[in-house]
Structures are given as structure tokens and as C-alpha cells.
Design a protein around this motif. Structure first.
Motif, PDB file in Angstrom:
ATOM      1  N   ILE A  24       0.817  -1.203   0.000  1.00  0.00           N
ATOM      2  CA  ILE A  24       0.000   0.000   0.000  1.00  0.00           C
ATOM      3  C   ILE A  24       0.856   1.260   0.000  1.00  0.00           C
ATOM      4  CG2 ILE A  24      -1.963  -1.106   1.131  1.00  0.00           C
ATOM      5  CD1 ILE A  24      -1.086   0.310   3.729  1.00  0.00           C
ATOM      6  N   ASP A  25       0.314   2.298  -0.571  1.00  0.00           N
ATOM      7  CA  ASP A  25       0.852   3.660  -0.519  1.00  0.00           C
ATOM      8  C   ASP A  25      -0.370   4.570  -0.571  1.00  0.00           C
ATOM      9  OD1 ASP A  25       2.217   6.042  -0.654  1.00  0.00           O
ATOM     10  OD2 ASP A  25       3.151   5.651  -2.604  1.00  0.00           O
ATOM     11  N   ASP A  26      -0.983   4.779   0.578  1.00  0.00           N
ATOM     12  CA  ASP A  26      -2.268   5.458   0.671  1.00  0.00           C
ATOM     13  C   ASP A  26      -2.130   6.843   1.287  1.00  0.00           C
ATOM     14  OD1 ASP A  26      -3.519   3.181  -0.327  1.00  0.00           O
ATOM     15  OD2 ASP A  26      -3.897   2.360   1.655  1.00  0.00           O
ATOM     16  N   PRO A  27      -3.065   7.744   0.957  1.00  0.00           N
ATOM     17  CA  PRO A  27      -3.038   9.066   1.578  1.00  0.00           C
ATOM     18  C   PRO A  27      -3.307   8.976   3.078  1.00  0.00           C
ATOM     19  CG  PRO A  27      -5.006   8.816   0.224  1.00  0.00           C
ATOM     20  CD  PRO A  27      -4.178   7.587   0.027  1.00  0.00           C
ATOM     21  N   LEU A  28      -2.588   9.798   3.833  1.00  0.00           N
ATOM     22  CA  LEU A  28      -2.782   9.926   5.276  1.00  0.00           C
ATOM     23  C   LEU A  28      -3.349  11.326   5.492  1.00  0.00           C
ATOM     24  CD1 LEU A  28      -2.262   8.524   8.024  1.00  0.00           C
ATOM     25  CD2 LEU A  28       0.013   9.547   7.984  1.00  0.00           C
ATOM     26  N   THR A  29      -4.619  11.394   5.868  1.00  0.00           N
ATOM     27  CA  THR A  29      -5.311  12.680   5.984  1.00  0.00           C
ATOM     28  C   THR A  29      -5.767  12.908   7.421  1.00  0.00           C
ATOM     29  OG1 THR A  29      -7.466  11.707   5.425  1.00  0.00           O
ATOM     30  CG2 THR A  29      -6.136  12.548   3.594  1.00  0.00           C
TER      31      THR A  29
END
Length: 121
Positions: free
Chosen positions: A15-20
Motif C-alpha cells: 500500500i501507498d495510501d493518503p494519510l489525511t
């Protein structure tokens, strides 16, 4: 085993997901959640998580937190260990509590809230 297991046993996902700052991709981006998870149970949806939060914003820019642990994905709240970090989180320890807000079984997309409790020296 993966082809016949209802849990996807032995499956590996990178995974390489946005961290918001909130549970929507339109919320402020503060970093990336990068790592892998592996389906590690024959009978339950339980994952081995190896995850890094890579911060790109504010005073935590270029710092990371590293998470390692068992994620019983169908449980309401899951707890995993903070096993280190870099930058401002060097020598970090603590835990992260995960809670799924939504999951799309068709696409595999999900929104997960992580509350992270960190001590550092």
C-alpha cells in the motif's frame, strides 16, 4: 492455498495510501501510509501489518512512525504496536488503534481511522 481460502491466506498487498486528518480523501493530506499487509490466518480475516506513516506536513515533515502487528480486520477496534520511527519520532514506542469507517467488498477500498499514542525519548 490462496486460491481456495476464503480469507485470502498467503495474499500480500502493498500500500501507498493518503494519510489525511479526517476520513475523506478531500481532507488535508499530512502524509502517506506505506507498507504491506499479509493475510496470515487460514480461517479468519487477520492480517500481519507492516506500516510506515511518512509525514510530509508541518513540524513532522520527513519524520516517520513504524507500526507492526496483528490486524483482526473484522473486529471493531484493532490495536497494533508502534515499534519505532525517524526524525521527531526517533525511538518512538506506543500503540495505534484502528477502526474501519467503510469498506467496499467489490473494490477492496476502505477508510480506516487510526488513533496513535506515542512516547519518545
Amino acid at each position: 492455498m490462496t486460491n481456495t481460502s476464503v480469507t485470502g491466506f498467503e495474499s500480500v498487498v502493498v500500500i501507498d495510501d493518503p494519510l489525511t486528518v479526517g476520513p475523506n480523501v478531500t481532507f488535508k493530506l499530512v502524509g502517506r501510509a506505506q507498507g504491506i499487509y499479509v493475510s496470515a490466518s487460514l480461517n479468519e480475516l487477520e492480517l500481519l501489518m507492516v506500516l510506515n506513516y511518512v509525514f510530509i506536513e508541518g513540524k513532522y515533515n520527513e519524520s516517520t512512525l513504524s507500526i507492526l502487528g496483528r490486524n483482526a480486520a473484522l473486529s471493531e477496534i484493532r490495536e497494533m504496536s508502534i515499534v519505532g520511527g525517524s526524525g521527531l519520532f526517533r525511538y518512538a514506542c506506543g500503540y495505534a488503534r484502528a477502526k474501519t469507517h467503510k469498506f467496499d467488498f467489490n473494490t477492496g477500498d476502505d477508510v480506516v481511522e487510526y488513533n496513535v499514542y506515542v512516547s519518545r525519548y
